[in-house]
Design a protein around this motif. Structure first.
Motif, PDB file in Angstrom:
ATOM      1  N   LYS A  56       0.864  -1.090  -0.141  1.00  0.00           N
ATOM      2  CA  LYS A  56       0.134   0.029   0.179  1.00  0.00           C
ATOM      3  C   LYS A  56       0.982   1.324  -0.007  1.00  0.00           C
ATOM      4  CE  LYS A  56      -4.230   1.940   2.380  1.00  0.00           C
ATOM      5  NZ  LYS A  56      -4.952   1.724   3.452  1.00  0.00           N
ATOM      6  N   ILE A  57       0.688   1.850  -0.967  1.00  0.00           N
ATOM      7  CA  ILE A  57       1.843   2.925  -1.449  1.00  0.00           C
ATOM      8  C   ILE A  57       0.951   4.411  -1.548  1.00  0.00           C
ATOM      9  CG2 ILE A  57       3.516   4.017  -2.666  1.00  0.00           C
ATOM     10  CD1 ILE A  57       3.719   1.029  -4.049  1.00  0.00           C
ATOM     11  N   LEU A  58       1.581   5.242  -0.441  1.00  0.00           N
ATOM     12  CA  LEU A  58       1.069   6.676  -0.804  1.00  0.00           C
ATOM     13  C   LEU A  58       2.208   7.594  -1.397  1.00  0.00           C
ATOM     14  CD1 LEU A  58      -1.176   8.875  -0.026  1.00  0.00           C
ATOM     15  CD2 LEU A  58       0.350   9.373   1.837  1.00  0.00           C
ATOM     16  N   SER A 104      -0.660  -3.441 -11.341  1.00  0.00           N
ATOM     17  CA  SER A 104       0.234  -4.631 -11.141  1.00  0.00           C
ATOM     18  C   SER A 104      -0.153  -5.443  -9.780  1.00  0.00           C
ATOM     19  CB  SER A 104       1.384  -4.097 -10.574  1.00  0.00           C
ATOM     20  OG  SER A 104       1.555  -3.292  -9.407  1.00  0.00           O
ATOM     21  N   GLY A 105      -1.237  -5.215  -9.121  1.00  0.00           N
ATOM     22  CA  GLY A 105      -1.593  -5.998  -7.667  1.00  0.00           C
ATOM     23  C   GLY A 105      -1.216  -5.049  -6.663  1.00  0.00           C
ATOM     24  N   ASN A 106      -0.367  -3.967  -6.757  1.00  0.00           N
ATOM     25  CA  ASN A 106      -0.211  -3.122  -5.484  1.00  0.00           C
ATOM     26  C   ASN A 106      -1.268  -2.274  -5.466  1.00  0.00           C
ATOM     27  OD1 ASN A 106       2.236  -4.478  -4.481  1.00  0.00           O
ATOM     28  ND2 ASN A 106       2.961  -4.013  -6.513  1.00  0.00           N
ATOM     29  N   TYR A 107      -1.471  -1.314  -4.261  1.00  0.00           N
ATOM     30  CA  TYR A 107      -2.392  -0.149  -4.383  1.00  0.00           C
ATOM     31  C   TYR A 107      -1.725   0.931  -3.863  1.00  0.00           C
ATOM     32  CZ  TYR A 107      -6.369   2.501  -2.160  1.00  0.00           C
ATOM     33  OH  TYR A 107      -7.146   3.531  -2.214  1.00  0.00           O
ATOM     34  N   CYS A 108      -2.014   1.985  -4.621  1.00  0.00           N
ATOM     35  CA  CYS A 108      -1.359   3.353  -4.304  1.00  0.00           C
ATOM     36  C   CYS A 108      -2.472   4.412  -4.313  1.00  0.00           C
ATOM     37  CB  CYS A 108      -0.374   3.643  -5.229  1.00  0.00           C
ATOM     38  SG  CYS A 108      -0.609   3.837  -7.235  1.00  0.00           S
ATOM     39  N   GLU A 109      -2.314   5.540  -3.735  1.00  0.00           N
ATOM     40  CA  GLU A 109      -3.149   6.665  -3.684  1.00  0.00           C
ATOM     41  C   GLU A 109      -2.430   7.882  -3.849  1.00  0.00           C
ATOM     42  OE1 GLU A 109      -5.358   7.052  -0.019  1.00  0.00           O
ATOM     43  OE2 GLU A 109      -6.142   5.049  -0.030  1.00  0.00           O
ATOM     44  N   LEU A 110      -2.815   9.054  -4.050  1.00  0.00           N
ATOM     45  CA  LEU A 110      -2.016  10.330  -4.384  1.00  0.00           C
ATOM     46  C   LEU A 110      -2.645  11.548  -3.343  1.00  0.00           C
ATOM     47  CD1 LEU A 110      -0.049  11.863  -5.510  1.00  0.00           C
ATOM     48  CD2 LEU A 110      -1.831  12.415  -7.544  1.00  0.00           C
ATOM     49  N   LYS A 122      -1.090   7.712   9.094  1.00  0.00           N
ATOM     50  CA  LYS A 122      -1.242   6.741  10.101  1.00  0.00           C
ATOM     51  C   LYS A 122      -2.717   6.016  10.291  1.00  0.00           C
ATOM     52  CE  LYS A 122      -2.040   6.964  15.348  1.00  0.00           C
ATOM     53  NZ  LYS A 122      -2.075   7.986  16.394  1.00  0.00           N
ATOM     54  N   ASN A 123      -3.668   6.857   9.670  1.00  0.00           N
ATOM     55  CA  ASN A 123      -5.046   6.236   9.641  1.00  0.00           C
ATOM     56  C   ASN A 123      -5.348   5.160   8.331  1.00  0.00           C
ATOM     57  OD1 ASN A 123      -5.655   7.528  11.857  1.00  0.00           O
ATOM     58  ND2 ASN A 123      -6.725   9.424  10.772  1.00  0.00           N
ATOM     59  N   ASN A 124      -4.250   5.114   7.340  1.00  0.00           N
ATOM     60  CA  ASN A 124      -4.415   4.630   6.437  1.00  0.00           C
ATOM     61  C   ASN A 124      -3.517   3.299   6.272  1.00  0.00           C
ATOM     62  OD1 ASN A 124      -6.825   5.653   4.795  1.00  0.00           O
ATOM     63  ND2 ASN A 124      -5.813   7.424   5.375  1.00  0.00           N
ATOM     64  N   ASP A 125      -2.494   3.055   7.208  1.00  0.00           N
ATOM     65  CA  ASP A 125      -1.562   2.373   7.110  1.00  0.00           C
ATOM     66  C   ASP A 125      -0.753   1.901   5.959  1.00  0.00           C
ATOM     67  OD1 ASP A 125      -0.137   0.216   8.661  1.00  0.00           O
ATOM     68  OD2 ASP A 125      -1.675  -1.115   8.149  1.00  0.00           O
ATOM     69  N   PHE A 126      -0.099   2.882   5.442  1.00  0.00           N
ATOM     70  CA  PHE A 126       0.566   2.734   4.045  1.00  0.00           C
ATOM     71  C   PHE A 126       2.078   2.010   4.326  1.00  0.00           C
ATOM     72  CE2 PHE A 126      -2.249   6.337   3.224  1.00  0.00           C
ATOM     73  CZ  PHE A 126      -2.647   5.955   1.993  1.00  0.00           C
ATOM     74  N   ASP A 127       2.268   1.245   3.590  1.00  0.00           N
ATOM     75  CA  ASP A 127       3.761   0.758   3.543  1.00  0.00           C
ATOM     76  C   ASP A 127       4.888   1.386   3.184  1.00  0.00           C
ATOM     77  OD1 ASP A 127       2.759  -2.173   4.519  1.00  0.00           O
ATOM     78  OD2 ASP A 127       2.036  -2.356   2.426  1.00  0.00           O
TER      79      ASP A 127
END
Length: 105
Positions: free
Chosen positions: A5-7, A32-38, A83-88
């Motif tokens: 999980k990538i921000l 690709s199977g990962n998750y990202c947000e901006l 913190k609330n979204n637990d990004f890796d």
């Protein structure tokens, strides 16, 4: 295979090179199977906002009332969002966001 999980954190989405790269890359990361947000600081002249959202990328904008309060409030907002979204992974490119994220870390 575990997904990450990538921000990505960026100032905005005007027509610069970083913004074009994010527009092209973020949908591919999600595919690709990962998750990202901006997360962006402001949406003035957000040339790529509609394109990203149409391609399934969640784009969060710091509320103007927070943005207008200054650096400290922006840092707190970003810190709580992470913190609330637990990004890796959190990736920031531009000034002052590289400093904000360094302080948060």
């Amino acid at each position: 295979m575990a997904t990450m999980k990538i921000l990505f954190v960026n100032n905005g989405l005007a027509g610069g090179g970083v913004e074009k790269l994010l527009n092209d890359m973020l949908p591919l990361i999600n595919e690709s199977g990962n998750y990202c947000e901006l997360l962006i600081l402001f949406d003035d002249d957000a040339k790529y906002l509609k394109s990203l959202r149409n391609n399934g990328v969640k784009v969060q904008i710091v509320p103007k009332k927070i943005y207008n309060k200054g650096h400290f409030q922006r840092i707190l907002y970003i810190m709580n969002y992470i913190k609330n979204n637990d990004f890796d992974i959190v990736h920031a490119n531009e000034f002052p966001l590289i400093y904000y994220c360094s302080i948060i870390k």
